[in-house]
Design a protein around this motif. Structure first.
Motif, PDB file in Angstrom:
ATOM      1  N   ARG A   1      41.216  35.536  42.692  1.00  0.00           N
ATOM      2  CA  ARG A   1      42.199  36.450  42.105  1.00  0.00           C
ATOM      3  C   ARG A   1      41.545  37.762  41.671  1.00  0.00           C
ATOM      4  NH1 ARG A   1      46.423  32.933  38.366  1.00  0.00           N
ATOM      5  NH2 ARG A   1      47.027  31.416  39.976  1.00  0.00           N
ATOM      6  N   ALA A   2      40.347  37.649  41.105  1.00  0.00           N
ATOM      7  CA  ALA A   2      39.628  38.858  40.683  1.00  0.00           C
ATOM      8  C   ALA A   2      39.265  39.714  41.891  1.00  0.00           C
ATOM      9  CB  ALA A   2      38.374  38.468  39.904  1.00  0.00           C
ATOM     10  N   SER A   3      38.857  39.064  42.967  1.00  0.00           N
ATOM     11  CA  SER A   3      38.500  39.788  44.189  1.00  0.00           C
ATOM     12  C   SER A   3      39.715  40.500  44.771  1.00  0.00           C
ATOM     13  CB  SER A   3      37.921  38.799  45.210  1.00  0.00           C
ATOM     14  OG  SER A   3      37.522  39.468  46.380  1.00  0.00           O
ATOM     15  N   GLU A   4      40.862  39.829  44.726  1.00  0.00           N
ATOM     16  CA  GLU A   4      42.101  40.445  45.213  1.00  0.00           C
ATOM     17  C   GLU A   4      42.482  41.660  44.374  1.00  0.00           C
ATOM     18  OE1 GLU A   4      44.879  37.280  45.052  1.00  0.00           O
ATOM     19  OE2 GLU A   4      44.028  36.193  46.766  1.00  0.00           O
ATOM     20  N   ALA A   5      42.314  41.543  43.053  1.00  0.00           N
ATOM     21  CA  ALA A   5      42.644  42.660  42.167  1.00  0.00           C
ATOM     22  C   ALA A   5      41.727  43.853  42.433  1.00  0.00           C
ATOM     23  CB  ALA A   5      42.534  42.215  40.708  1.00  0.00           C
ATOM     24  N   LEU A   6      40.459  43.565  42.660  1.00  0.00           N
ATOM     25  CA  LEU A   6      39.505  44.637  42.945  1.00  0.00           C
ATOM     26  C   LEU A   6      39.829  45.309  44.272  1.00  0.00           C
ATOM     27  CD1 LEU A   6      36.314  42.750  41.757  1.00  0.00           C
ATOM     28  CD2 LEU A   6      37.187  44.869  40.737  1.00  0.00           C
ATOM     29  N   ALA A   7      40.195  44.511  45.278  1.00  0.00           N
ATOM     30  CA  ALA A   7      40.555  45.072  46.579  1.00  0.00           C
ATOM     31  C   ALA A   7      41.805  45.951  46.460  1.00  0.00           C
ATOM     32  CB  ALA A   7      40.778  43.946  47.580  1.00  0.00           C
ATOM     33  N   ALA A   8      42.770  45.497  45.669  1.00  0.00           N
ATOM     34  CA  ALA A   8      43.995  46.273  45.467  1.00  0.00           C
ATOM     35  C   ALA A   8      43.719  47.594  44.763  1.00  0.00           C
ATOM     36  CB  ALA A   8      45.003  45.455  44.668  1.00  0.00           C
TER      37      ALA A   8
ATOM     38  N   GLY B   1      31.291  35.352  29.430  1.00  0.00           N
ATOM     39  CA  GLY B   1      31.739  36.173  30.538  1.00  0.00           C
ATOM     40  C   GLY B   1      32.904  37.062  30.163  1.00  0.00           C
ATOM     41  N   PHE B   2      33.186  38.021  31.030  1.00  0.00           N
ATOM     42  CA  PHE B   2      34.301  38.935  30.839  1.00  0.00           C
ATOM     43  C   PHE B   2      35.620  38.227  31.165  1.00  0.00           C
ATOM     44  CE2 PHE B   2      30.656  41.521  32.146  1.00  0.00           C
ATOM     45  CZ  PHE B   2      30.661  42.550  31.215  1.00  0.00           C
ATOM     46  N   SER B   3      36.690  38.701  30.575  1.00  0.00           N
ATOM     47  CA  SER B   3      38.007  38.205  30.939  1.00  0.00           C
ATOM     48  C   SER B   3      38.317  38.649  32.367  1.00  0.00           C
ATOM     49  CB  SER B   3      39.064  38.752  29.981  1.00  0.00           C
ATOM     50  OG  SER B   3      40.354  38.429  30.454  1.00  0.00           O
ATOM     51  N   ALA B   4      38.695  37.693  33.209  1.00  0.00           N
ATOM     52  CA  ALA B   4      38.980  38.020  34.604  1.00  0.00           C
ATOM     53  C   ALA B   4      40.143  38.998  34.736  1.00  0.00           C
ATOM     54  CB  ALA B   4      39.274  36.743  35.381  1.00  0.00           C
ATOM     55  N   SER B   5      41.065  38.962  33.795  1.00  0.00           N
ATOM     56  CA  SER B   5      42.226  39.861  33.854  1.00  0.00           C
ATOM     57  C   SER B   5      41.836  41.326  33.642  1.00  0.00           C
ATOM     58  CB  SER B   5      43.267  39.451  32.810  1.00  0.00           C
ATOM     59  OG  SER B   5      42.727  39.497  31.502  1.00  0.00           O
ATOM     60  N   ASP B   6      40.637  41.565  33.105  1.00  0.00           N
ATOM     61  CA  ASP B   6      40.170  42.939  32.853  1.00  0.00           C
ATOM     62  C   ASP B   6      39.171  43.414  33.900  1.00  0.00           C
ATOM     63  OD1 ASP B   6      41.648  42.905  30.485  1.00  0.00           O
ATOM     64  OD2 ASP B   6      39.946  42.184  29.290  1.00  0.00           O
ATOM     65  N   ILE B   7      39.052  42.727  35.030  1.00  0.00           N
ATOM     66  CA  ILE B   7      37.935  42.965  35.936  1.00  0.00           C
ATOM     67  C   ILE B   7      37.899  44.384  36.493  1.00  0.00           C
ATOM     68  CG2 ILE B   7      39.136  42.067  37.974  1.00  0.00           C
ATOM     69  CD1 ILE B   7      35.353  41.868  37.045  1.00  0.00           C
ATOM     70  N   CYS B   8      39.030  44.977  36.756  1.00  0.00           N
ATOM     71  CA  CYS B   8      39.021  46.343  37.296  1.00  0.00           C
ATOM     72  C   CYS B   8      38.467  47.333  36.277  1.00  0.00           C
ATOM     73  CB  CYS B   8      40.422  46.750  37.746  1.00  0.00           C
ATOM     74  SG  CYS B   8      41.018  45.803  39.171  1.00  0.00           S
ATOM     75  N   GLU B   9      38.870  47.162  35.025  1.00  0.00           N
ATOM     76  CA  GLU B   9      38.340  48.013  33.956  1.00  0.00           C
ATOM     77  C   GLU B   9      36.847  47.758  33.764  1.00  0.00           C
ATOM     78  OE1 GLU B   9      38.958  48.705  29.107  1.00  0.00           O
ATOM     79  OE2 GLU B   9      40.338  47.437  30.254  1.00  0.00           O
ATOM     80  N   VAL B  10      36.438  46.503  33.817  1.00  0.00           N
ATOM     81  CA  VAL B  10      35.023  46.147  33.686  1.00  0.00           C
ATOM     82  C   VAL B  10      34.210  46.807  34.795  1.00  0.00           C
ATOM     83  CG1 VAL B  10      33.373  44.239  33.875  1.00  0.00           C
ATOM     84  CG2 VAL B  10      35.433  43.981  32.474  1.00  0.00           C
ATOM     85  N   ALA B  11      34.727  46.769  36.026  1.00  0.00           N
ATOM     86  CA  ALA B  11      34.021  47.384  37.154  1.00  0.00           C
ATOM     87  C   ALA B  11      33.824  48.875  36.929  1.00  0.00           C
ATOM     88  CB  ALA B  11      34.802  47.134  38.437  1.00  0.00           C
TER      89      ALA B  11
END
Length: 402
Positions: A217-224, A167-177
């Motif tokens: 946490r990933a969902s919160e980062a994406l929402a932000a 899986g992808f690193s959760a800390s990079d989720i916005c970039e992954v999206a």
């Protein structure tokens, strides 16, 4: 571990399966399904999930993608599957259960991507890497579609079964999206993990894993970052009683599997809304020393609990009485389960041809067992619907008896 629950909560199912076996309608080495109970379980689960706004995708691998099982859960209100692999997706699709989620737990092989995109057309497709995202996007673009992709994410302290990692690193989720959205044929739809919930042996309760917090946490980062309507897929030890906790943790999707036939670990220690709806049926073959040998082939007991004294009901007549219980030795996982060895030195004296009933949490799709649907248990008029192999394909059992 689940035989006691079967005997207490669904004794008529046990007795029906025994009678049908003795009449020649069910072969040994069969997972037998109470389809009426499966439908009831699916309805209980789907209604609770719907009230909480959760999308429900059914996992069917544990009962080998049986077409009657698929039909029963559809009657119970679940119309989408989560496919553990391509064989699972194809079997469910053939049975009329559309693919809601593909690629998790097992990624889609490169050579199957075009077929998956064009023919299965999953609602959601999970990818573990940029390479797999590109394959899915290219296949969807070729099919003239835009595919919703879920990113499997992970952090260092997350829980994975050995061999399930990725899986992808959760800390990079916005970039992954952003990278997924940049692919022709793909749309970033959300995040997933496995397992989000696990049974805890010490407390005998289901607990959230660190993975569930990772999803939050990933969902919160994406929402932000301005992304709304993010799907949060949170599979693992499901039951109707766990759905509110999942919804409160931010999940939008759940994936019942063992809950639909009442064999999650929690079902073994608590009487939950879903009733037991599966058993494993064998037959005494022969004797050697102090043991009576029964046919194997499907004796894969999912090791969610430490090893325990496996018992079975052994009788030539339909019964759910404790007086018919015997201890059984199951071959080690390193051996082929040609037979199980029943203790014939105890009070029960097995005879060749006797029916043997086990209650355990199985994984039929990794065995060479039959899977048999039975309807009419609740009405007292049980009949076999179909006998199928582990790919959900009908076996002509009467023809084998000629």
């Amino acid at each position: 571990m689940f035989l006691d629950v079967l005997m207490r909560r669904n004794p008529r199912f046990i007795e029906a399966a025994m009678a049908l076996h003795q009449q020649g309608f069910i072969p040994p080495n069969s997972y037998v399904l109470d389809l009426d109970m499966v439908e009831k379980n699916a309805r209980v689960f789907s209604e609770k999930a719907s009230k909480l706004g959760l999308k429900t995708f059914a996992m069917t691998k544990q009962v080998a993608r049986h077409s009657g099982f698929c039909a029963a859960i559809m009657r119970g209100g679940i119309n989408r599957s989560v496919a553990v692999d391509m064989d699972c997706a194809i079997s469910c699709h053939r049975a009329g259960l559309k693919t809601g989620h593909l690629g998790h737990l097992v990624q889609v092989p490169r050579g199957d991507a075009d077929f998956a995109a064009a023919q299965l057309q999953p609602d959601y497709w999970t990818v573990f890497s940029h390479e797999k995202a590109k394959e899915a996007a290219q296949a969807a673009h070729k099919a003239g579609r835009v595919q919703n992709l879920l990113a499997r994410i992970q952090m260092e302290n997350d829980t994975f079964y050995r061999g399930h990692e990725g899986g992808f690193s959760a800390s990079d989720i916005c970039e992954v999206a952003d990278q997924i959205d940049a692919l022709n044929g793909a749309k970033f739809a959300g995040v997933t993990t496995f397992p989000a919930l696990l049974f805890d042996l010490e407390t005998r309760k289901v607990k959230a894993t660190p993975n569930l917090d990772t999803l939050a946490r990933a969902s919160e980062a994406l929402a932000a970052a301005g992304r709304s309507d993010i799907e949060v897929n949170a599979p693992g030890t499901n039951s109707a009683v766990m759905l509110e906790a999942l919804a409160n943790a931010g999940a939008t999707q759940c994936e019942p599997g063992n809950a639909l036939h009442g064999t999650t670990p929690l079902h073994a220690v608590e009487d939950l809304p879903e009733g037991p709806a599966v058993l494993y049926l064998s037959e005494v073959s022969h004797h050697h020393g102090d043991n009576a040998f029964c046919f194997g082939g499907g004796l894969y007991i999912d090791p969610v609990f430490p090893k325990y004294d496996v018992k079975a009901l052994v009788s030539s007549e339909p019964t759910s009485s404790k007086s018919a219980l015997s201890s059984v030795e199951i071959p080690d996982y390193s051996a082929i389960d040609y037979y199980g060895m029943i203790d014939a030195a105890g009070p029960v004296k097995p005879n060749a041809g006797d029916t043997v009933i086990f209650g355990f949490r199985g994984q039929a799709f990794v065995t060479r067992a039959n899977v048999v649907g039975v309807s009419g248990v609740a009405s007292g008029k049980p009949v076999v619907t179909t006998i199928e192999n582990i790919f959900g394909q009908v076996i002509d059992w009467p023809e084998r008896q000629l």
